[in-house]
Design a protein around this motif. Structure first.
Motif, PDB file in Angstrom:
ATOM      1  N   LYS A  52     -71.868  12.000  15.294  1.00  0.00           N
ATOM      2  CA  LYS A  52     -72.192  11.992  14.210  1.00  0.00           C
ATOM      3  C   LYS A  52     -73.415  12.240  13.167  1.00  0.00           C
ATOM      4  N   LEU A  53     -75.221  12.056  13.920  1.00  0.00           N
ATOM      5  CA  LEU A  53     -75.746  12.578  13.296  1.00  0.00           C
ATOM      6  C   LEU A  53     -75.891  14.377  13.068  1.00  0.00           C
ATOM      7  N   PRO A  54     -76.471  14.894  12.869  1.00  0.00           N
ATOM      8  CA  PRO A  54     -76.611  16.595  12.135  1.00  0.00           C
ATOM      9  C   PRO A  54     -76.709  17.000  14.062  1.00  0.00           C
ATOM     10  N   GLN A  55     -76.226  18.082  14.118  1.00  0.00           N
ATOM     11  CA  GLN A  55     -76.019  18.800  15.400  1.00  0.00           C
ATOM     12  C   GLN A  55     -76.581  20.487  15.169  1.00  0.00           C
ATOM     13  N   GLN A  56     -77.598  20.787  16.804  1.00  0.00           N
ATOM     14  CA  GLN A  56     -78.421  21.586  16.725  1.00  0.00           C
ATOM     15  C   GLN A  56     -78.017  21.782  17.443  1.00  0.00           C
ATOM     16  N   THR A  57     -78.022  23.511  18.459  1.00  0.00           N
ATOM     17  CA  THR A  57     -77.115  24.065  19.207  1.00  0.00           C
ATOM     18  C   THR A  57     -78.603  25.295  19.678  1.00  0.00           C
ATOM     19  N   LEU A  72     -84.525  14.867  17.311  1.00  0.00           N
ATOM     20  CA  LEU A  72     -85.051  14.370  18.393  1.00  0.00           C
ATOM     21  C   LEU A  72     -85.061  13.093  17.161  1.00  0.00           C
ATOM     22  N   ARG A  73     -85.839  14.105  16.354  1.00  0.00           N
ATOM     23  CA  ARG A  73     -86.608  13.211  14.503  1.00  0.00           C
ATOM     24  C   ARG A  73     -85.483  13.043  14.033  1.00  0.00           C
ATOM     25  N   ASP A  74     -84.169  13.180  14.442  1.00  0.00           N
ATOM     26  CA  ASP A  74     -83.672  12.587  13.062  1.00  0.00           C
ATOM     27  C   ASP A  74     -82.438  11.707  14.422  1.00  0.00           C
ATOM     28  N   VAL A  75     -83.182  11.403  15.004  1.00  0.00           N
ATOM     29  CA  VAL A  75     -82.442  10.292  15.985  1.00  0.00           C
ATOM     30  C   VAL A  75     -83.275   9.170  16.317  1.00  0.00           C
ATOM     31  N   LEU A  76     -84.353   9.276  16.036  1.00  0.00           N
ATOM     32  CA  LEU A  76     -85.777   8.963  15.418  1.00  0.00           C
ATOM     33  C   LEU A  76     -85.801   8.012  14.110  1.00  0.00           C
ATOM     34  N   ALA A  77     -85.173   8.646  13.135  1.00  0.00           N
ATOM     35  CA  ALA A  77     -84.937   8.743  11.695  1.00  0.00           C
ATOM     36  C   ALA A  77     -84.004   7.883  11.811  1.00  0.00           C
ATOM     37  N   ALA A  78     -82.889   7.649  12.243  1.00  0.00           N
ATOM     38  CA  ALA A  78     -81.540   6.827  12.012  1.00  0.00           C
ATOM     39  C   ALA A  78     -82.260   5.158  12.696  1.00  0.00           C
ATOM     40  N   ALA A  79     -83.212   5.420  13.348  1.00  0.00           N
ATOM     41  CA  ALA A  79     -83.483   4.075  13.851  1.00  0.00           C
ATOM     42  C   ALA A  79     -84.975   3.307  13.085  1.00  0.00           C
ATOM     43  N   PRO A 113     -95.769  12.754  22.850  1.00  0.00           N
ATOM     44  CA  PRO A 113     -96.524  13.186  21.524  1.00  0.00           C
ATOM     45  C   PRO A 113     -94.989  13.063  20.183  1.00  0.00           C
ATOM     46  N   PHE A 114     -95.472  11.683  19.390  1.00  0.00           N
ATOM     47  CA  PHE A 114     -94.504  11.559  18.418  1.00  0.00           C
ATOM     48  C   PHE A 114     -94.128  12.737  17.663  1.00  0.00           C
ATOM     49  N   ALA A 115     -96.046  12.929  17.470  1.00  0.00           N
ATOM     50  CA  ALA A 115     -95.207  14.507  16.578  1.00  0.00           C
ATOM     51  C   ALA A 115     -94.768  15.559  17.280  1.00  0.00           C
ATOM     52  N   ASP A 116     -94.571  16.172  18.122  1.00  0.00           N
ATOM     53  CA  ASP A 116     -93.378  16.372  18.019  1.00  0.00           C
ATOM     54  C   ASP A 116     -91.832  16.792  18.660  1.00  0.00           C
ATOM     55  N   ALA A 117     -91.801  15.756  17.872  1.00  0.00           N
ATOM     56  CA  ALA A 117     -90.284  15.550  17.672  1.00  0.00           C
ATOM     57  C   ALA A 117     -90.619  16.656  15.739  1.00  0.00           C
ATOM     58  N   GLN A 118     -91.750  15.950  15.318  1.00  0.00           N
ATOM     59  CA  GLN A 118     -91.860  17.307  14.080  1.00  0.00           C
ATOM     60  C   GLN A 118     -92.090  18.025  14.072  1.00  0.00           C
ATOM     61  N   GLN A 119     -93.246  18.701  14.922  1.00  0.00           N
ATOM     62  CA  GLN A 119     -93.192  19.918  14.941  1.00  0.00           C
ATOM     63  C   GLN A 119     -92.567  20.936  15.598  1.00  0.00           C
ATOM     64  N   HIS A 120     -91.884  20.297  16.963  1.00  0.00           N
ATOM     65  CA  HIS A 120     -90.468  21.805  17.357  1.00  0.00           C
ATOM     66  C   HIS A 120     -88.961  20.885  16.968  1.00  0.00           C
ATOM     67  N   ASP A 121     -88.627  21.549  16.857  1.00  0.00           N
ATOM     68  CA  ASP A 121     -86.882  21.245  16.921  1.00  0.00           C
ATOM     69  C   ASP A 121     -86.064  20.925  18.357  1.00  0.00           C
ATOM     70  N   VAL A 122     -87.336  19.689  18.577  1.00  0.00           N
ATOM     71  CA  VAL A 122     -86.634  19.081  20.238  1.00  0.00           C
ATOM     72  C   VAL A 122     -85.054  18.658  20.029  1.00  0.00           C
ATOM     73  N   ILE A 123     -84.210  18.610  20.978  1.00  0.00           N
ATOM     74  CA  ILE A 123     -82.769  17.865  20.349  1.00  0.00           C
ATOM     75  C   ILE A 123     -82.976  17.147  21.750  1.00  0.00           C
ATOM     76  N   VAL A 124     -82.019  15.829  21.553  1.00  0.00           N
ATOM     77  CA  VAL A 124     -81.498  15.599  22.725  1.00  0.00           C
ATOM     78  C   VAL A 124     -79.687  15.626  23.105  1.00  0.00           C
ATOM     79  N   ALA A 125     -79.784  16.095  23.629  1.00  0.00           N
ATOM     80  CA  ALA A 125     -78.744  17.268  23.897  1.00  0.00           C
ATOM     81  C   ALA A 125     -77.678  16.133  24.636  1.00  0.00           C
ATOM     82  N   ARG A 126     -76.535  16.389  24.223  1.00  0.00           N
ATOM     83  CA  ARG A 126     -75.636  15.778  24.737  1.00  0.00           C
ATOM     84  C   ARG A 126     -74.218  16.823  25.422  1.00  0.00           C
TER      85      ARG A 126
END
Length: 169
Positions: free
Chosen positions: A59-64, A83-90, A110-123
């Protein structure tokens, strides 16, 4: 001077509006828990933790993106929430994240990686859910091909497959 005054009024109005917005509570999972976030979490939904099932993550915005990795001979397409959206949801905040895999493998991000890079929690990998034997069901993936700096051992080591928990510190 007029511009500065207008800017200050605009900032104050924005802050006032932001403070009147309700903080959305994290839903309770309906399906099996896929990801648990513990530690510095301000929006828990399971005691002190935030837990997500796959439907909640979907349900969170998806990135590909499609990227080359050291684990596959060809570029792979990954899809999932940032990853930053998952962290924000929590409501998670901190300086580092310990990603924990199903086999108890741990890596620090590093927490900053989630903000600086478009890291995803791939499903999804190549548009399909990932079974455990294919590094699933969740996989933290950096967009390695987007920045030269990400094509380095340090970022490959921060990618965690078979992810099931994030400990925010």
């Amino acid at each position: 001077m007029v511009y500065r005054s207008m800017l200050i009024r605009s900032l104050l109005l924005g802050a006032a509006l932001a403070s009147t917005q309700p903080s959305l509570a994290l839903d309770k999972p309906v399906g099996r828990t896929a990801l648990t976030i513990s530690g510095k979490v301000s929006k828990p939904n399971d005691g002190p933790r935030a837990v997500f099932d796959m439907a909640m993550l979907a349900k969170l915005p998806q990135q590909t993106f499609t990227t080359k990795t050291p684990w596959y001979p060809q570029p792979v397409k990954f899809t999932g929430p940032l990853l930053r959206d998952v962290l924000a949801a929590a409501g998670a905040t901190g300086s580092k994240i310990v990603a924990v895999a199903l086999n108890d493998y741990k890596t620090e991000i590093p927490f900053a990686d989630a903000q600086q890079h478009d890291v995803i929690v791939a499903r999804l990998m190549n548009d399909k859910p990932m079974p455990v034997r294919e590094k699933g069901p969740l996989f933290i993936v950096y967009p390695f091909d987007t920045k030269t700096e990400l094509r380095a051992e340090i970022y490959y080591n921060r990618s965690a497959w078979q992810l099931n928990a994030l400990q925010v510190q």
